[in-house]
Write a protein that holds these residues in place. Structure first.
Motif, PDB file in Angstrom:
ATOM      1  N   ILE A 108       0.753  -1.208   0.105  1.00  0.00           N
ATOM      2  CA  ILE A 108      -0.164  -0.129   0.000  1.00  0.00           C
ATOM      3  C   ILE A 108       0.956   1.125   0.089  1.00  0.00           C
ATOM      4  O   ILE A 108       1.872   1.479   0.935  1.00  0.00           O
ATOM      5  CB  ILE A 108      -0.876   0.084   1.245  1.00  0.00           C
ATOM      6  N   THR A 117      -6.559   0.126  -5.197  1.00  0.00           N
ATOM      7  CA  THR A 117      -6.496   0.772  -3.928  1.00  0.00           C
ATOM      8  C   THR A 117      -5.486   1.954  -4.023  1.00  0.00           C
ATOM      9  O   THR A 117      -5.676   3.061  -3.620  1.00  0.00           O
ATOM     10  CB  THR A 117      -6.069  -0.415  -3.128  1.00  0.00           C
ATOM     11  N   ALA A 132      -9.185  -2.993   0.909  1.00  0.00           N
ATOM     12  CA  ALA A 132      -8.369  -3.635  -0.316  1.00  0.00           C
ATOM     13  C   ALA A 132      -8.969  -5.080  -0.629  1.00  0.00           C
ATOM     14  O   ALA A 132      -9.426  -5.581   0.463  1.00  0.00           O
ATOM     15  CB  ALA A 132      -7.012  -3.420  -0.081  1.00  0.00           C
ATOM     16  N   GLU A 161     -12.581  -2.206  -2.529  1.00  0.00           N
ATOM     17  CA  GLU A 161     -11.580  -2.157  -3.702  1.00  0.00           C
ATOM     18  C   GLU A 161     -12.261  -3.126  -5.138  1.00  0.00           C
ATOM     19  O   GLU A 161     -12.761  -4.274  -4.378  1.00  0.00           O
ATOM     20  CB  GLU A 161     -10.146  -2.723  -3.548  1.00  0.00           C
TER      21      GLU A 161
END
Length: 320
Positions: A55, A158, A183, A235
């Motif tokens: 991320i 994401t 996510a 997501e």
């Protein structure tokens, strides 16, 4: 004429967001990559071994938390563009998004409660993309609707979504945000604190037993649910990056994380809705292919708490 304008804006926004979300994360200083520190965090909520996603987010934005709380009433003549949310010099922490509450005394609505928890990441949105909640509307009437939860989907990755929300947008027509993003791997990413108003829905209302619920906070825009909504987005899977009405659906890890998160708000089931249902423009269809029955079943497996307090309950004395 107004309907045509709204439709044109919706088409423009969909195209613009699609282009932005398909891009790589911004190559700016202070971009952090969140990875698991140990193998225990690589076990998804569904028990299967799944390496977590990387991320990407701007660590610099997390260094300035927004001022806590709500305002009494929106200005009748707001500046254009609207002023960004007021920030402090204090770094934001997980505690701002959810408070840790002991669950030993909470009511568990199932024989066997799920105790696993997802990976949590704080990636604060840019200050232009969210605002204050208000205790009164533009006309001075109380705006004390009970909180609702609105479910969305990203129609993008994401990292692309985080990148878009962390960009400082001066154009009010493209300012947008969710409170939380989930996510594909079930990671929970916090974007806007629950005491603040995320820009998750435009022209919208929630219909309850009490009637049509919506609040106007800006004279240039129609009423919406944003003032009392908590926006959560899932997501979208790869085969859903389009305008089709269905796709393959969300992962088990996402459903489990969603149930885990919603249980911490203690918002009743009858006040959990979708972007499609509350939208008054007729252009929103998300979250597509959402299994509400599965979500409800999983929700009963978690203890209900008040770890996430939505809105301004502590300041409602100013409404009288």
């Amino acid at each position: 004429m107004q309907l045509k304008r709204l439709v044109a804006i919706a088409i423009f926004l969909l195209t613009l967001v699609g282009l932005i979300l398909s891009a790589e994360p911004a190559k700016t200083n202070g971009i952090a990559t969140f990875k698991s520190a140990n193998n225990r965090n690589k076990v998804a909520l569904n028990g299967s071994s799944q390496a977590p996603q990387d991320i990407y987010f701007s660590a610099a934005i997390n260094q300035s938390a927004p001022v806590f709380g709500c305002e009494v009433q929106p200005p009748a003549n707001p500046p254009e563009p609207s002023l960004p949310a007021a920030l402090t010099s204090i770094p934001i922490t997980l505690e701002r998004f959810r408070k840790s509450v002991a669950t030993s005394k909470t009511t568990i609505t199932s024989q066997k409660a799920i105790t696993a928890s997802p990976r949590e990441i704080v990636a604060l949105a840019a200050a232009s993309n969210y605002g204050d909640r208000y205790l009164k509307d533009l006309s001075g009437k109380p705006a004390n609707y009970a909180p609702i939860i609105v479910l969305h989907e990203t129609v993008g990755s994401t990292n692309g979504t985080i990148n878009f929300f962390q960009e400082f947008h001066t154009d009010e027509d493209i300012q947008a945000s969710y409170h939380t993003l989930i996510a594909i791997d079930g990671s929970v990413i916090y974007l806007v604190p629950p005491d603040k108003r995320a820009f998750g829905a435009g022209d919208s209302e929630f219909v309850s037993a009490l009637g049509q619920e919506a609040v106007q906070t800006n004279p240039r825009y129609p009423r919406s649910v944003n003032n009392f909504a908590y926006h959560i987005s899932l997501e979208t899977p790869e085969d859903g990056m389009n305008e089709d009405y269905t796709h393959s659906g969300y992962t088990e890890a996402q459903y489990l994380s969603l149930a885990w998160l919603v249980a911490k708000t203690n918002v009743p089931l009858e006040r959990i809705t979708t972007h499609k249902i509350i939208d008054r423009s007729g252009s929103r269809i998300d979250p597509r292919s959402f299994d509400f029955n599965l979500f409800k079943k999983l929700l009963t497996a978690y203890p209900r708490t008040n770890e996430i307090e939505i809105g301004c309950s502590a300041l409602r004395k100013f409404q009288s």
